[in-house]
Design a protein around this motif. Structure first.
Motif, PDB file in Angstrom:
ATOM      1  N   LEU A 190       0.816  -1.214   0.000  1.00 12.13           N
ATOM      2  CA  LEU A 190       0.000   0.000   0.000  1.00 12.13           C
ATOM      3  C   LEU A 190       0.851   1.267   0.000  1.00 12.13           C
ATOM      4  O   LEU A 190       0.461   2.268  -0.608  1.00 12.13           O
ATOM      5  CB  LEU A 190      -0.952  -0.004   1.200  1.00 12.13           C
ATOM      6  N   ALA A 191       2.003   1.232   0.652  1.00  9.06           N
ATOM      7  CA  ALA A 191       2.888   2.407   0.649  1.00  9.06           C
ATOM      8  C   ALA A 191       3.342   2.729  -0.772  1.00  9.06           C
ATOM      9  O   ALA A 191       3.474   3.907  -1.142  1.00  9.06           O
ATOM     10  CB  ALA A 191       4.078   2.178   1.572  1.00  9.06           C
ATOM     11  N   THR A 192       3.553   1.705  -1.582  1.00  4.54           N
ATOM     12  CA  THR A 192       3.949   1.910  -2.978  1.00  4.54           C
ATOM     13  C   THR A 192       2.824   2.578  -3.769  1.00  4.54           C
ATOM     14  O   THR A 192       3.086   3.343  -4.701  1.00  4.54           O
ATOM     15  CB  THR A 192       4.341   0.571  -3.629  1.00  4.54           C
ATOM     16  N   ALA A 193       1.576   2.301  -3.401  1.00  2.00           N
ATOM     17  CA  ALA A 193       0.427   2.929  -4.065  1.00  2.00           C
ATOM     18  C   ALA A 193       0.228   4.374  -3.611  1.00  2.00           C
ATOM     19  O   ALA A 193      -0.600   5.088  -4.157  1.00  2.00           O
ATOM     20  CB  ALA A 193      -0.837   2.112  -3.804  1.00  2.00           C
ATOM     21  N   ARG A 194       0.999   4.789  -2.622  1.00  6.12           N
ATOM     22  CA  ARG A 194       1.043   6.157  -2.110  1.00  6.12           C
ATOM     23  C   ARG A 194      -0.318   6.710  -1.665  1.00  6.12           C
ATOM     24  O   ARG A 194      -0.937   7.505  -2.360  1.00  6.12           O
ATOM     25  CB  ARG A 194       1.684   7.071  -3.143  1.00  6.12           C
ATOM     26  N   PRO A 195      -0.753   6.285  -0.471  1.00  3.27           N
ATOM     27  CA  PRO A 195      -1.980   6.866   0.088  1.00  3.27           C
ATOM     28  C   PRO A 195      -1.867   8.386   0.192  1.00  3.27           C
ATOM     29  O   PRO A 195      -0.767   8.923   0.331  1.00  3.27           O
ATOM     30  CB  PRO A 195      -2.068   6.233   1.479  1.00  3.27           C
ATOM     31  N   GLY A 196      -2.999   9.051   0.129  1.00  7.34           N
ATOM     32  CA  GLY A 196      -3.028  10.515   0.111  1.00  7.34           C
ATOM     33  C   GLY A 196      -2.855  11.160   1.461  1.00  7.34           C
ATOM     34  O   GLY A 196      -3.662  12.013   1.843  1.00  7.34           O
ATOM     35  N   PHE A 197      -1.816  10.770   2.178  1.00  2.00           N
ATOM     36  CA  PHE A 197      -1.516  11.399   3.468  1.00  2.00           C
ATOM     37  C   PHE A 197      -0.986  12.807   3.246  1.00  2.00           C
ATOM     38  O   PHE A 197      -0.338  13.087   2.249  1.00  2.00           O
ATOM     39  CB  PHE A 197      -0.414  10.655   4.230  1.00  2.00           C
ATOM     40  N   ASP A 198      -1.204  13.665   4.230  1.00  2.00           N
ATOM     41  CA  ASP A 198      -0.567  14.968   4.244  1.00  2.00           C
ATOM     42  C   ASP A 198       0.831  14.750   4.822  1.00  2.00           C
ATOM     43  O   ASP A 198       0.972  14.469   6.013  1.00  2.00           O
ATOM     44  CB  ASP A 198      -1.364  15.937   5.110  1.00  2.00           C
ATOM     45  N   ALA A 251       3.128  16.660   5.687  1.00  2.00           N
ATOM     46  CA  ALA A 251       3.545  17.612   6.716  1.00  2.00           C
ATOM     47  C   ALA A 251       2.936  17.284   8.084  1.00  2.00           C
ATOM     48  O   ALA A 251       3.342  17.860   9.084  1.00  2.00           O
ATOM     49  CB  ALA A 251       3.145  19.030   6.305  1.00  2.00           C
ATOM     50  N   ARG A 252       1.979  16.342   8.094  1.00  2.00           N
ATOM     51  CA  ARG A 252       1.304  15.993   9.347  1.00  2.00           C
ATOM     52  C   ARG A 252       1.417  14.483   9.571  1.00  2.00           C
ATOM     53  O   ARG A 252       0.665  13.712   8.990  1.00  2.00           O
ATOM     54  CB  ARG A 252      -0.160  16.405   9.277  1.00  2.00           C
ATOM     55  N   ARG A 253       2.355  14.075  10.417  1.00  2.00           N
ATOM     56  CA  ARG A 253       2.606  12.655  10.647  1.00  2.00           C
ATOM     57  C   ARG A 253       1.352  11.911  11.101  1.00  2.00           C
ATOM     58  O   ARG A 253       1.095  10.795  10.678  1.00  2.00           O
ATOM     59  CB  ARG A 253       3.721  12.484  11.683  1.00  2.00           C
ATOM     60  N   LYS A 254       0.553  12.526  11.929  1.00  2.00           N
ATOM     61  CA  LYS A 254      -0.643  11.865  12.452  1.00  2.00           C
ATOM     62  C   LYS A 254      -1.794  11.810  11.451  1.00  2.00           C
ATOM     63  O   LYS A 254      -2.811  11.180  11.722  1.00  2.00           O
ATOM     64  CB  LYS A 254      -1.107  12.540  13.743  1.00  2.00           C
ATOM     65  N   ASP A 255      -1.638  12.432  10.286  1.00  2.00           N
ATOM     66  CA  ASP A 255      -2.687  12.385   9.272  1.00  2.00           C
ATOM     67  C   ASP A 255      -2.975  10.938   8.865  1.00  2.00           C
ATOM     68  O   ASP A 255      -4.098  10.591   8.521  1.00  2.00           O
ATOM     69  CB  ASP A 255      -2.296  13.220   8.052  1.00  2.00           C
ATOM     70  N   ARG A 256      -1.965  10.074   8.946  1.00  2.00           N
ATOM     71  CA  ARG A 256      -2.131   8.652   8.590  1.00  2.00           C
ATOM     72  C   ARG A 256      -3.153   7.953   9.471  1.00  2.00           C
ATOM     73  O   ARG A 256      -3.737   6.947   9.082  1.00  2.00           O
ATOM     74  CB  ARG A 256      -0.793   7.912   8.730  1.00  2.00           C
ATOM     75  N   LEU A 257      -3.375   8.472  10.672  1.00  2.00           N
ATOM     76  CA  LEU A 257      -4.244   7.807  11.638  1.00  2.00           C
ATOM     77  C   LEU A 257      -5.715   7.812  11.252  1.00  2.00           C
ATOM     78  O   LEU A 257      -6.506   7.056  11.799  1.00  2.00           O
ATOM     79  CB  LEU A 257      -4.071   8.439  13.021  1.00  2.00           C
ATOM     80  N   ARG A 258      -6.097   8.646  10.294  1.00  2.00           N
ATOM     81  CA  ARG A 258      -7.504   8.698   9.891  1.00  2.00           C
ATOM     82  C   ARG A 258      -7.827   7.751   8.741  1.00  2.00           C
ATOM     83  O   ARG A 258      -8.970   7.648   8.317  1.00  2.00           O
ATOM     84  CB  ARG A 258      -7.912  10.121   9.530  1.00  2.00           C
ATOM     85  N   SER A 304      -7.098  -0.519  10.411  1.00  2.00           N
ATOM     86  CA  SER A 304      -6.701   0.887  10.413  1.00  2.00           C
ATOM     87  C   SER A 304      -5.278   0.977   9.865  1.00  2.00           C
ATOM     88  O   SER A 304      -4.498   0.028   9.993  1.00  2.00           O
ATOM     89  CB  SER A 304      -6.748   1.466  11.828  1.00  2.00           C
ATOM     90  N   TRP A 305      -4.953   2.106   9.257  1.00  2.00           N
ATOM     91  CA  TRP A 305      -3.593   2.294   8.762  1.00  2.00           C
ATOM     92  C   TRP A 305      -2.607   2.205   9.921  1.00  2.00           C
ATOM     93  O   TRP A 305      -1.534   1.611   9.796  1.00  2.00           O
ATOM     94  CB  TRP A 305      -3.440   3.633   8.034  1.00  2.00           C
ATOM     95  N   ALA A 306      -2.959   2.777  11.068  1.00  2.00           N
ATOM     96  CA  ALA A 306      -2.066   2.773  12.228  1.00  2.00           C
ATOM     97  C   ALA A 306      -1.703   1.354  12.652  1.00  2.00           C
ATOM     98  O   ALA A 306      -0.611   1.106  13.153  1.00  2.00           O
ATOM     99  CB  ALA A 306      -2.702   3.523  13.386  1.00  2.00           C
TER     100      ALA A 306
END
Length: 160
Positions: A68-76, A78-85, A101-103
């Motif tokens: 999934l990291a290779t597919a590049r999820p649309g995280f922000d 600049a905000r490390r915790k954005d992945r948590l949603r 959950s991504w986390a």
């Protein structure tokens, strides 16, 4: 028997394919052989099934996080915790579904070694399709066979 019927009877089933969709910069369609491009991990798993007792299997495949990291999820970024949603929904050919959950799979948080298995007990899953394997689960309720789709969803921006 006609030549075309004979050929149809000997033709192999096509490779099973799964769709990576959702909030991804690079959605994709992948087969079990495609998943061999990522580093492979082994997991010896025992699932305690309520109806058939304990089942032991050995799975091999890439980590779900790596694919999934290779597919590049649309995280922000600049905000490390954005992945948590972000949530991950997995569907299989038999109608089973699982939600993670991504986390849970992220190395900075839960680091769960969730696999997209391409073999089970040294048997290829090329035709049946990859399997979702959560070695840390005591029972196999989130084990998904013949994955058809993985959807990454980051639409949870507000918690009101």
């Amino acid at each position: 028997m006609s030549q075309s019927l004979a050929a149809a009877g000997t033709a192999t089933r096509p490779l099973a394919e799964l769709a990576l969709t959702g909030d991804l910069n690079h959605p994709a369609r992948l087969t079990a052989p495609d998943l061999l491009a990522w580093p492979q991990h082994d997991a010896d798993v025992s699932f305690e099934c309520a109806t058939s007792g304990t089942r032991h299997h050995r799975f091999t495949g890439p980590l779900l996080h790596d694919v999934l990291a290779t597919a590049r999820p649309g995280f922000d970024p600049a905000r490390r915790k954005d992945r948590l949603r972000f949530l991950i929904a997995v569907s299989g050919t038999d109608g089973h579904h699982a939600l993670l959950s991504w986390a849970e799979i992220d190395p900075d948080f839960g680091r769960a070694p969730v696999l997209l298995a391409v073999t089970i007990d040294d048997t290829s899953l090329d035709r049946a399709g990859p399997q979702l394997v959560l070695p840390q689960d005591r029972c196999g309720a989130r084990h998904i066979s013949g994955i058809t789709a993985i959807r990454v969803d980051g639409g949870y921006t507000s918690w009101t």
